[in-house]
Scaffold this motif. Structure first.
Motif, PDB file in Angstrom:
ATOM      1  N   GLU A 276       0.827  -1.207   0.000  1.00 20.10           N
ATOM      2  CA  GLU A 276       0.000   0.000   0.000  1.00 20.10           C
ATOM      3  C   GLU A 276       0.862   1.258   0.000  1.00 20.10           C
ATOM      4  O   GLU A 276       0.520   2.248  -0.667  1.00 20.10           O
ATOM      5  N   LEU A 277       1.969   1.241   0.725  1.00 15.46           N
ATOM      6  CA  LEU A 277       2.884   2.385   0.715  1.00 15.46           C
ATOM      7  C   LEU A 277       3.444   2.607  -0.688  1.00 15.46           C
ATOM      8  O   LEU A 277       3.497   3.732  -1.179  1.00 15.46           O
ATOM      9  N   CYS A 278       3.858   1.524  -1.321  1.00 14.65           N
ATOM     10  CA  CYS A 278       4.407   1.630  -2.677  1.00 14.65           C
ATOM     11  C   CYS A 278       3.340   2.133  -3.656  1.00 14.65           C
ATOM     12  O   CYS A 278       3.599   3.008  -4.479  1.00 14.65           O
ATOM     13  N   ALA A 279       2.126   1.581  -3.546  1.00 17.06           N
ATOM     14  CA  ALA A 279       1.044   1.953  -4.464  1.00 17.06           C
ATOM     15  C   ALA A 279       0.579   3.390  -4.277  1.00 17.06           C
ATOM     16  O   ALA A 279      -0.114   3.937  -5.135  1.00 17.06           O
ATOM     17  N   SER A 280       0.971   4.044  -3.189  1.00 21.10           N
ATOM     18  CA  SER A 280       0.579   5.431  -2.974  1.00 21.10           C
ATOM     19  C   SER A 280       1.579   6.415  -3.576  1.00 21.10           C
ATOM     20  O   SER A 280       1.409   7.621  -3.468  1.00 21.10           O
ATOM     21  N   ARG A 281       2.632   5.883  -4.223  1.00 19.94           N
ATOM     22  CA  ARG A 281       3.646   6.740  -4.868  1.00 19.94           C
ATOM     23  C   ARG A 281       3.291   6.953  -6.339  1.00 19.94           C
ATOM     24  O   ARG A 281       2.932   6.019  -7.052  1.00 19.94           O
ATOM     25  N   ARG A 282       3.430   8.168  -6.802  1.00 17.40           N
ATOM     26  CA  ARG A 282       3.119   8.495  -8.193  1.00 17.40           C
ATOM     27  C   ARG A 282       4.026   7.765  -9.185  1.00 17.40           C
ATOM     28  O   ARG A 282       3.594   7.428 -10.277  1.00 17.40           O
ATOM     29  N   ASP A 283       5.263   7.519  -8.804  1.00 20.08           N
ATOM     30  CA  ASP A 283       6.188   6.875  -9.738  1.00 20.08           C
ATOM     31  C   ASP A 283       5.944   5.370  -9.857  1.00 20.08           C
ATOM     32  O   ASP A 283       6.621   4.687 -10.617  1.00 20.08           O
ATOM     33  N   ALA A 284       4.950   4.842  -9.161  1.00 16.08           N
ATOM     34  CA  ALA A 284       4.612   3.424  -9.255  1.00 16.08           C
ATOM     35  C   ALA A 284       3.651   3.149 -10.410  1.00 16.08           C
ATOM     36  O   ALA A 284       3.207   2.028 -10.591  1.00 16.08           O
ATOM     37  N   TYR A 285       3.343   4.175 -11.196  1.00 13.50           N
ATOM     38  CA  TYR A 285       2.373   4.045 -12.284  1.00 13.50           C
ATOM     39  C   TYR A 285       2.945   4.548 -13.599  1.00 13.50           C
ATOM     40  O   TYR A 285       3.703   5.518 -13.635  1.00 13.50           O
TER      41      TYR A 285
END
Length: 140
Positions: free
Chosen positions: A78-87
């Motif tokens: 969830e922490l990772c998925a909340s970062r803009r650069d994960a998309y």
């Protein structure tokens, strides 16, 4: 007098919200050590038209607002998925003038093998009216 006080409080709250949504900047002493190249490299360069850049910005601000913080008990996923650069972002002009479709898809290499709820592979797609600076619809 009571109404003007309420309006003033509302305006102050709105201005505070705007200030919170600005990107963080490095302190001046750190920024002073950063050197820009004489010319931007062409390798890897991606040029976005103004309307495409505006559409991506509007959609991203809704998808993952600046200043958003995950819950304190968030999993590593969830922490990772909340970062803009994960998309990864795909933007396509629509058939109607001024409309741009913006899609956010999880990057394959981001958040891989982290514990926590599995991210959906389904992209989130925005229809953005750039001329009016508004989101027309979101497909999840």
């Amino acid at each position: 007098m009571k109404r003007s006080g309420t309006v003033l409080l509302g305006l102050l709250w709105l201005l505070q919200g705007c200030a919170l949504s600005r990107p963080e900047k490095a302190p001046p002493e750190e920024a002073a050590h950063y050197k820009f190249p004489v010319a931007l490299p062409t390798e890897g360069q991606q040029v976005l038209s103004g309307p495409i850049a505006a559409a991506v910005s509007l959609a991203m601000d809704d998808f993952l607002p600046l200043g958003h913080t995950p819950l304190s008990d968030a999993s590593p996923m969830e922490l990772c998925a909340s970062r803009r650069d994960a998309y990864d972002v795909t933007a396509v002009p629509g058939s109607n003038e001024g409309v741009v479709f913006v899609s956010f898809s999880p990057r394959e290499s981001a958040c891989r093998d982290l514990p926590g709820p599995v991210r959906s592979d389904t992209p989130v797609v925005y229809a953005v009216d750039v001329a009016r600076s508004r989101i027309l619809s979101v497909q999840k």
